[in-house]
Design a protein around this motif. Structure first.
Motif, PDB file in Angstrom:
ATOM      1  N   ALA A  23       0.834  -1.192   0.000  1.00  0.00           N
ATOM      2  CA  ALA A  23       0.000   0.000   0.000  1.00  0.00           C
ATOM      3  C   ALA A  23       0.873   1.247   0.000  1.00  0.00           C
ATOM      4  CB  ALA A  23      -0.921  -0.001   1.213  1.00  0.00           C
ATOM      5  N   ALA A  24       0.569   2.168  -0.887  1.00  0.00           N
ATOM      6  CA  ALA A  24       1.332   3.398  -1.018  1.00  0.00           C
ATOM      7  C   ALA A  24       0.528   4.584  -0.504  1.00  0.00           C
ATOM      8  CB  ALA A  24       1.726   3.630  -2.476  1.00  0.00           C
ATOM      9  N   SER A  25       1.176   5.451   0.238  1.00  0.00           N
ATOM     10  CA  SER A  25       0.534   6.658   0.732  1.00  0.00           C
ATOM     11  C   SER A  25       1.562   7.763   0.925  1.00  0.00           C
ATOM     12  CB  SER A  25      -0.195   6.374   2.046  1.00  0.00           C
ATOM     13  OG  SER A  25       0.731   5.990   3.056  1.00  0.00           O
ATOM     14  N   PRO A  26       1.175   9.048   0.787  1.00  0.00           N
ATOM     15  CA  PRO A  26      -0.131   9.500   0.326  1.00  0.00           C
ATOM     16  C   PRO A  26      -0.332   9.206  -1.149  1.00  0.00           C
ATOM     17  CG  PRO A  26       1.361  11.344   0.439  1.00  0.00           C
ATOM     18  CD  PRO A  26       2.103  10.168   1.015  1.00  0.00           C
ATOM     19  N   THR A  27      -1.517   9.493  -1.638  1.00  0.00           N
ATOM     20  CA  THR A  27      -1.865   9.155  -3.008  1.00  0.00           C
ATOM     21  C   THR A  27      -1.513  10.244  -4.009  1.00  0.00           C
ATOM     22  OG1 THR A  27      -4.112  10.003  -2.680  1.00  0.00           O
ATOM     23  CG2 THR A  27      -3.729   7.673  -2.224  1.00  0.00           C
ATOM     24  N   THR A  28      -0.813  11.282  -3.569  1.00  0.00           N
ATOM     25  CA  THR A  28      -0.475  12.394  -4.451  1.00  0.00           C
ATOM     26  C   THR A  28       0.801  12.166  -5.259  1.00  0.00           C
ATOM     27  OG1 THR A  28       0.612  13.480  -2.575  1.00  0.00           O
ATOM     28  CG2 THR A  28      -1.662  14.111  -3.050  1.00  0.00           C
ATOM     29  N   TYR A  29       1.530  11.110  -4.986  1.00  0.00           N
ATOM     30  CA  TYR A  29       2.764  10.828  -5.709  1.00  0.00           C
ATOM     31  C   TYR A  29       2.481  10.136  -7.032  1.00  0.00           C
ATOM     32  CZ  TYR A  29       5.869  12.086  -1.865  1.00  0.00           C
ATOM     33  OH  TYR A  29       6.572  12.765  -0.901  1.00  0.00           O
ATOM     34  N   THR A  30       3.254  10.485  -8.036  1.00  0.00           N
ATOM     35  CA  THR A  30       3.198   9.814  -9.321  1.00  0.00           C
ATOM     36  C   THR A  30       4.320   8.784  -9.371  1.00  0.00           C
ATOM     37  OG1 THR A  30       2.263  11.723 -10.471  1.00  0.00           O
ATOM     38  CG2 THR A  30       3.354  10.055 -11.811  1.00  0.00           C
ATOM     39  N   THR A  31       3.948   7.553  -9.567  1.00  0.00           N
ATOM     40  CA  THR A  31       4.903   6.468  -9.624  1.00  0.00           C
ATOM     41  C   THR A  31       5.058   5.998 -11.060  1.00  0.00           C
ATOM     42  OG1 THR A  31       4.323   5.755  -7.387  1.00  0.00           O
ATOM     43  CG2 THR A  31       5.459   4.168  -8.780  1.00  0.00           C
ATOM     44  N   TYR A  32       6.307   5.863 -11.493  1.00  0.00           N
ATOM     45  CA  TYR A  32       6.571   5.461 -12.871  1.00  0.00           C
ATOM     46  C   TYR A  32       6.872   3.974 -12.995  1.00  0.00           C
ATOM     47  CZ  TYR A  32       6.608  10.435 -13.693  1.00  0.00           C
ATOM     48  OH  TYR A  32       6.237  11.755 -13.769  1.00  0.00           O
ATOM     49  N   TYR A  33       7.524   3.422 -11.986  1.00  0.00           N
ATOM     50  CA  TYR A  33       7.785   2.001 -11.917  1.00  0.00           C
ATOM     51  C   TYR A  33       7.608   1.539 -10.477  1.00  0.00           C
ATOM     52  CZ  TYR A  33      10.174   2.322 -16.464  1.00  0.00           C
ATOM     53  OH  TYR A  33      10.493   2.527 -17.779  1.00  0.00           O
ATOM     54  N   MET A  34       7.155   0.319 -10.312  1.00  0.00           N
ATOM     55  CA  MET A  34       7.189  -0.323  -9.015  1.00  0.00           C
ATOM     56  C   MET A  34       7.698  -1.739  -9.211  1.00  0.00           C
ATOM     57  SD  MET A  34       3.938   1.048  -6.795  1.00  0.00           S
ATOM     58  CE  MET A  34       4.700   0.493  -5.253  1.00  0.00           C
ATOM     59  N   ALA A  35       8.338  -2.254  -8.194  1.00  0.00           N
ATOM     60  CA  ALA A  35       8.968  -3.557  -8.309  1.00  0.00           C
ATOM     61  C   ALA A  35       8.921  -4.297  -6.988  1.00  0.00           C
ATOM     62  CB  ALA A  35      10.424  -3.407  -8.765  1.00  0.00           C
ATOM     63  N   TRP A  36       9.062  -5.592  -7.099  1.00  0.00           N
ATOM     64  CA  TRP A  36       9.212  -6.458  -5.940  1.00  0.00           C
ATOM     65  C   TRP A  36      10.624  -7.018  -5.925  1.00  0.00           C
ATOM     66  CZ3 TRP A  36       5.864  -6.946  -1.996  1.00  0.00           C
ATOM     67  CH2 TRP A  36       4.537  -6.563  -2.207  1.00  0.00           C
ATOM     68  N   PHE A  37      11.249  -6.962  -4.769  1.00  0.00           N
ATOM     69  CA  PHE A  37      12.556  -7.546  -4.525  1.00  0.00           C
ATOM     70  C   PHE A  37      12.432  -8.555  -3.395  1.00  0.00           C
ATOM     71  CE2 PHE A  37      13.496  -3.660  -6.661  1.00  0.00           C
ATOM     72  CZ  PHE A  37      14.747  -3.792  -7.250  1.00  0.00           C
ATOM     73  N   ARG A  38      13.424  -9.404  -3.272  1.00  0.00           N
ATOM     74  CA  ARG A  38      13.466 -10.323  -2.147  1.00  0.00           C
ATOM     75  C   ARG A  38      14.908 -10.578  -1.747  1.00  0.00           C
ATOM     76  NH1 ARG A  38      11.482 -16.037  -4.951  1.00  0.00           N
ATOM     77  NH2 ARG A  38      13.389 -16.441  -6.170  1.00  0.00           N
ATOM     78  N   GLU A  76      -6.967   1.926  -5.293  1.00  0.00           N
ATOM     79  CA  GLU A  76      -6.543   1.724  -3.914  1.00  0.00           C
ATOM     80  C   GLU A  76      -5.066   2.021  -3.701  1.00  0.00           C
ATOM     81  OE1 GLU A  76     -10.321   1.006  -2.773  1.00  0.00           O
ATOM     82  OE2 GLU A  76      -8.579   1.120  -1.458  1.00  0.00           O
ATOM     83  N   ASN A  77      -4.366   2.413  -4.764  1.00  0.00           N
ATOM     84  CA  ASN A  77      -2.927   2.684  -4.687  1.00  0.00           C
ATOM     85  C   ASN A  77      -2.185   1.521  -4.041  1.00  0.00           C
ATOM     86  OD1 ASN A  77      -2.616   5.422  -5.818  1.00  0.00           O
ATOM     87  ND2 ASN A  77      -3.949   6.014  -4.115  1.00  0.00           N
TER      88      ASN A  77
END
Length: 129
Positions: A23-38, A76-77
Motif C-alpha cells: 500500500a502506497a501513501s499519500p496518493t499524491t505521488y506519481t509512480t513510474y515504476y514499481m517492483a518487488w525484490f526479495r 486503492e494505490n
C-alpha cells in the motif's frame, strides 16, 4: 514522503500460494515504476518483478516466471504480487519499491536498486517442504 507498507507474508507449504500487497501513501505521488525484490538469508537482494505504469507492462526474473504475477489496483494505490506454486527457495524477505523520478529504464537496469527511491519495510515469506 511516500510510504510503502507490505503485507500478506507468512508461512506456507511448497506448492501453495500467497498474495502480497504493498500500500502506497499519500496518493499524491506519481509512480513510474514499481517492483518487488526479495532477500534470502546470506544472499544478495534480487529483483523479481517490475511493472511499468506507463503501459502496465511487466517483467519477471527467470526464477519466478510463470509462477508470480505483479499487478496493481490504481483506485486503492496498492501493488500486488500473486505467488503460486511456491518453492522452498522462495523463502525470503520480500520488499516493494517505487520509482517516482521520470525517465525510462532500460530492461538491463530494471532491477538495479538505485533506480528506486522509496522502499517498504518488507514482509517475510517462508515456504516449507
Amino acid at each position: 514522503q511516500l510510504q510503502l507498507v507490505e503485507s500478506g507474508g507468512g508461512s506456507v507449504q511448497a506448492g501453495g500460494s500467497l498474495r502480497l500487497s504493498c500500500a502506497a501513501s499519500p496518493t499524491t505521488y506519481t509512480t513510474y515504476y514499481m517492483a518487488w525484490f526479495r532477500q534470502a538469508p546470506g544472499k544478495e537482494r534480487e529483483g523479481i518483478a517490475i511493472i511499468n505504469f506507463r503501459d502496465y507492462s511487466a517483467y519477471y526474473a527467470d526464477s519466478v516466471k510463470g509462477r508470480f504475477t505483479i499487478s496493481q489496483d490504481n483506485a486503492e494505490n496498492t501493488l500486488y504480487l500473486q505467488m503460486n506454486d511456491l518453492k522452498p527457495e522462495d523463502t525470503a524477505m520480500y520488499y516493494c519499491a517505487a520509482r517516482t523520478e521520470q525517465g525510462r529504464l532500460l530492461s538491463i537496469s530494471f532491477f538495479d536498486e538505485p533506480h528506486y527511491n522509496y522502499w517498504g519495510q518488507g514482509t517475510q515469506v517462508t515456504v516449507s517442504s
